[in-house]
Motif scaffolding. Sequence first.
Motif, short mmCIF file in Angstrom:
data_model
loop_
_atom_site.label_atom_id
_atom_site.label_comp_id
_atom_site.label_asym_id
_atom_site.label_seq_id
_atom_site.Cartn_x
_atom_site.Cartn_y
_atom_site.Cartn_z
N ASN A 136 45.22 54.66 34.24
CA ASN A 136 45.37 53.88 33.01
C ASN A 136 46.73 54.10 32.34
N LYS A 137 47.38 55.22 32.65
CA LYS A 137 48.67 55.53 32.03
C LYS A 137 49.86 55.03 32.85
N LEU A 138 49.59 54.55 34.06
CA LEU A 138 50.68 54.03 34.90
C LEU A 138 51.03 52.61 34.48
N LYS A 139 52.26 52.22 34.78
CA LYS A 139 52.70 50.85 34.52
C LYS A 139 52.14 49.95 35.62
N VAL A 140 52.03 48.67 35.29
CA VAL A 140 51.52 47.69 36.25
C VAL A 140 52.40 47.68 37.50
N LYS A 141 53.70 47.84 37.30
CA LYS A 141 54.64 47.87 38.43
C LYS A 141 54.27 48.99 39.41
N ASP A 142 53.91 50.15 38.89
CA ASP A 142 53.53 51.27 39.75
C ASP A 142 52.19 51.02 40.43
N LEU A 143 51.25 50.43 39.70
CA LEU A 143 49.95 50.11 40.30
C LEU A 143 50.12 49.09 41.42
N LYS A 144 50.96 48.11 41.19
CA LYS A 144 51.23 47.09 42.20
C LYS A 144 51.90 47.71 43.43
N LYS A 145 52.81 48.65 43.19
CA LYS A 145 53.49 49.32 44.30
C LYS A 145 52.51 50.13 45.15
N ILE A 146 51.56 50.78 44.51
CA ILE A 146 50.54 51.54 45.25
C ILE A 146 49.80 50.61 46.20
N LEU A 147 49.36 49.48 45.68
CA LEU A 147 48.61 48.54 46.52
C LEU A 147 49.47 47.94 47.63
N THR A 148 50.71 47.59 47.33
CA THR A 148 51.56 47.01 48.37
C THR A 148 51.93 48.04 49.43
N ASP A 149 52.06 49.30 49.04
CA ASP A 149 52.30 50.36 50.03
C ASP A 149 51.11 50.52 50.97
N TRP A 150 49.95 50.23 50.47
CA TRP A 150 48.73 50.30 51.28
C TRP A 150 48.45 48.99 52.00
N ASN A 151 49.31 47.99 51.86
CA ASN A 151 49.13 46.65 52.44
C ASN A 151 47.85 45.99 51.95
N GLU A 152 47.56 46.19 50.70
CA GLU A 152 46.40 45.56 50.06
C GLU A 152 46.90 44.44 49.15
N ASP A 155 47.59 40.57 43.81
CA ASP A 155 47.87 39.33 43.07
C ASP A 155 46.97 39.22 41.84
N PHE A 156 46.96 40.21 41.01
CA PHE A 156 46.07 40.21 39.86
C PHE A 156 46.84 39.88 38.59
N MET A 157 46.09 39.52 37.57
CA MET A 157 46.69 39.19 36.28
C MET A 157 46.58 40.34 35.29
N GLU A 158 45.53 41.12 35.38
CA GLU A 158 45.25 42.17 34.40
C GLU A 158 45.44 43.56 35.02
N LYS A 159 45.85 44.48 34.20
CA LYS A 159 46.02 45.87 34.63
C LYS A 159 44.69 46.45 35.11
N SER A 160 43.63 46.10 34.43
CA SER A 160 42.31 46.63 34.79
C SER A 160 41.90 46.18 36.20
N GLU A 161 42.34 45.00 36.62
CA GLU A 161 42.04 44.52 37.97
C GLU A 161 42.76 45.36 39.03
N TYR A 162 44.01 45.73 38.75
CA TYR A 162 44.75 46.61 39.65
C TYR A 162 44.04 47.95 39.78
N ILE A 163 43.64 48.51 38.65
CA ILE A 163 42.98 49.82 38.65
C ILE A 163 41.67 49.75 39.41
N ARG A 164 40.90 48.70 39.18
CA ARG A 164 39.62 48.54 39.88
C ARG A 164 39.84 48.45 41.38
N ARG A 165 40.85 47.67 41.81
CA ARG A 165 41.12 47.51 43.24
C ARG A 165 41.59 48.83 43.87
N ILE A 166 42.42 49.57 43.16
CA ILE A 166 42.87 50.87 43.68
C ILE A 166 41.68 51.80 43.86
#
Length: 186
Positions: A136-152, A155-166
């Motif tokens: 929850n304390k990470l920036k969206v950019k960092d959350l997106k990078k985590i997912l792209t590094d994992w090849n996941e 393409d989400f709109m909300e930060k909560s969606e990134y966190i849920r997917r991670i």
Amino acid sequence: MQFISSCTFLLVILSNFAFVQSKKALDEQHCEVCIKTISTFADTLSAEDKSNVEKIEKAFKTYCKKVKVDSKEHRLCYYVGALETSATYAIGDLSKPLSWGIPVEKICQERLFKTNPQICDLKYEKPIDINGVDLNKLKVKDLKKILTDWNEAADFMEKSEYIRRINEVKDKYVKPTTVDSNKKDL
């Protein structure tokens, strides 16, 4: 009066000490990509090649051709002039001092830095410890990078969606932290 001058002297000594300590911390990460890349390259050279400027230049150009494109090392090769697309040619500032036996740290932090200060601006990205960080304390950019590094998909709109997917796919990519079996909960 003597008390004031001795206090002033002590203050100067302490401020110099603090400056030296802060400079040491800066030097550990200053030019880290340059130091690591050139050290790795220098380890590939034979003792005979290390003393020949032309062989060092040719070997570094060959080394740079093998480096992954769009990596920090590739960018360093571009800045030094070891690539065909390089705008400058400063490979002599690398090869001559290396042939003289000057330490890699000095070559990067003094010689190459004077030629192109961008060389020391290259830094490796710090890996994110998924188990040890609050998502929850990470920036969206960092959350997106985590997912792209994992090849996941990322393409989400909300930060909560990134966190849920991670959290959904975390078990596939991250080993859970293990608790020592000898320790018992009280």
